[in-house]
Design a protein around this motif. Structure first.
Motif, mmCIF file in Angstrom:
data_model
loop_
_atom_site.group_PDB
_atom_site.id
_atom_site.type_symbol
_atom_site.label_atom_id
_atom_site.label_comp_id
_atom_site.label_asym_id
_atom_site.label_seq_id
_atom_site.Cartn_x
_atom_site.Cartn_y
_atom_site.Cartn_z
ATOM 1 N N ASP A 23 28.681 47.956 38.797
ATOM 2 C CA ASP A 23 27.441 47.818 39.363
ATOM 3 C C ASP A 23 27.251 47.403 40.645
ATOM 4 O OD1 ASP A 23 26.073 47.312 36.669
ATOM 5 O OD2 ASP A 23 26.586 45.211 36.635
ATOM 6 N N LEU A 24 28.406 46.926 41.178
ATOM 7 C CA LEU A 24 28.688 47.162 42.614
ATOM 8 C C LEU A 24 28.911 48.359 43.322
ATOM 9 C CD1 LEU A 24 31.273 43.898 43.229
ATOM 10 C CD2 LEU A 24 28.942 43.986 43.989
ATOM 11 N N MET A 25 29.405 49.331 42.786
ATOM 12 C CA MET A 25 29.784 50.641 43.243
ATOM 13 C C MET A 25 28.332 51.447 43.335
ATOM 14 S SD MET A 25 33.201 51.526 41.458
ATOM 15 C CE MET A 25 33.509 53.385 42.044
ATOM 16 N N GLN A 26 27.611 51.302 42.387
ATOM 17 C CA GLN A 26 26.053 51.569 42.558
ATOM 18 C C GLN A 26 25.064 51.097 43.308
ATOM 19 O OE1 GLN A 26 25.512 51.066 38.035
ATOM 20 N NE2 GLN A 26 26.069 53.304 37.883
ATOM 21 N N HIS A 36 37.712 40.960 45.921
ATOM 22 C CA HIS A 36 37.126 39.794 45.862
ATOM 23 C C HIS A 36 35.681 39.662 45.580
ATOM 24 C CE1 HIS A 36 36.088 35.453 47.061
ATOM 25 N NE2 HIS A 36 35.101 36.073 47.780
ATOM 26 N N GLU A 37 34.866 40.876 45.990
ATOM 27 C CA GLU A 37 33.559 41.055 45.597
ATOM 28 C C GLU A 37 33.429 41.236 44.171
ATOM 29 O OE1 GLU A 37 31.301 42.950 49.169
ATOM 30 O OE2 GLU A 37 32.955 44.180 48.492
ATOM 31 N N VAL A 38 34.229 42.122 43.466
ATOM 32 C CA VAL A 38 34.515 42.233 42.105
ATOM 33 C C VAL A 38 34.392 40.937 41.230
ATOM 34 C CG1 VAL A 38 35.409 43.482 40.089
ATOM 35 C CG2 VAL A 38 35.102 44.749 42.323
ATOM 36 N N ALA A 42 31.787 39.129 38.853
ATOM 37 C CA ALA A 42 32.023 38.941 37.379
ATOM 38 C C ALA A 42 31.861 37.397 37.038
ATOM 39 C CB ALA A 42 33.229 39.515 37.006
ATOM 40 N N GLY A 43 31.951 36.724 38.156
ATOM 41 C CA GLY A 43 31.932 35.158 37.862
ATOM 42 C C GLY A 43 33.675 34.588 37.519
ATOM 43 N N MET A 44 34.505 35.337 38.244
ATOM 44 C CA MET A 44 35.888 35.079 38.186
ATOM 45 C C MET A 44 36.659 34.854 39.315
ATOM 46 S SD MET A 44 36.944 37.781 34.914
ATOM 47 C CE MET A 44 35.520 37.996 33.524
ATOM 48 N N THR A 45 38.089 34.711 39.176
ATOM 49 C CA THR A 45 38.777 34.731 40.382
ATOM 50 C C THR A 45 39.380 36.040 40.865
ATOM 51 O OG1 THR A 45 40.782 34.225 39.267
ATOM 52 C CG2 THR A 45 39.264 32.277 39.722
ATOM 53 N N SER A 54 46.401 46.398 38.588
ATOM 54 C CA SER A 54 47.406 46.292 39.496
ATOM 55 C C SER A 54 47.024 46.561 40.996
ATOM 56 C CB SER A 54 48.471 47.317 39.087
ATOM 57 O OG SER A 54 48.149 48.566 39.287
ATOM 58 N N SER A 55 45.898 47.073 41.351
ATOM 59 C CA SER A 55 45.326 47.479 42.525
ATOM 60 C C SER A 55 43.877 47.901 42.584
ATOM 61 C CB SER A 55 46.230 48.399 42.941
ATOM 62 O OG SER A 55 45.916 49.763 42.623
#
Length: 199
Positions: A23-26, A36-38, A42-45, A54-55
């Motif tokens: 969604d962010l990439m679009q 951090h944005e992802v 997603a409502g996560m850490t 891993s990256s």
């Protein structure tokens, strides 16, 4: 083998992160996409993202893998072999550009790949996954363009078409608006240059 509750929750978390990244990439255009944005979308850490990927490059690779897998199931993406060759060629290059190579997510993903090029393990992973994706695309290209996918150079031809699309996707942000349609037309003409008699 039956999956336990932990495995199911882990897969669901991974899917939420992939959905958020896609969604962010679009929506972010050609800007950078951070872990951090992802996580926030997603409502996560950030730790949750790092636990599953891993990256950033690994995350981007999975997003592109998912997009291409979706194309496998898209009935309107791959032209049927019974269409006239010119119609198939035009349809394919336009669909490939509109749904994958001309999208902001493509350049965002490749910026992550290039940033990871000093990481030998990540490069090996990218090479392995891209090999699988290329083989999958080659199989579908052979179904849609049997004329081109004959003879000893069949694999090289398909890879050439895909390389052309990738290159266009990478230079599009730095090119005049009229450049890409003209190049897509040239690529369509290349696909049309093969006849059923060629081997």
């Amino acid at each position: 083998m039956t999956r336990n509750l932990h495995q199911i929750k882990s897969e669901q978390t991974r899917e939420r992160l992939l959905d958020a990244a896609l969604d962010l990439m679009q929506t972010k255009g050609h800007g950078q996409l951070s872990v951090h944005e992802v996580a926030r979308a997603a409502g996560m850490t950030s730790g949750a993202v790092q636990h599953h990927f891993s990256s950033k490059a690994a995350l981007m690779l999975e997003v592109i893998t998912r997009v291409i897998a979706q194309l496998e199931d898209a009935s309107d993406f791959w032209p049927p072999a019974h269409w006239p060759l010119a119609q198939r060629a035009d349809h394919f290059v336009q669909q490939a550009w509109a749904t994958l190579y001309g999208q902001p997510r493509f350049t965002v993903a490749w910026s992550a790949y290039l940033a990871a090029r000093e990481d030998e393990l990540m490069v090996a992973h990218i090479v392995e996954r891209r090999g699988w994706l290329t083989a999958s695309l080659q199989q579908r290209m052979a179904q849609s363009f049997p004329e081109m996918c004959q003879g000893p150079q069949a694999t090289a031809r398909v890879q050439f078409v895909l390389s052309a699309l990738r290159g266009m996707g990478l230079v599009a942000p730095f090119s005049p608006a009229a450049a890409m349609p003209a190049q897509l037309q040239v690529l369509s003409q290349y696909l049309q240059s093969f006849s059923t008699q060629e081997t």
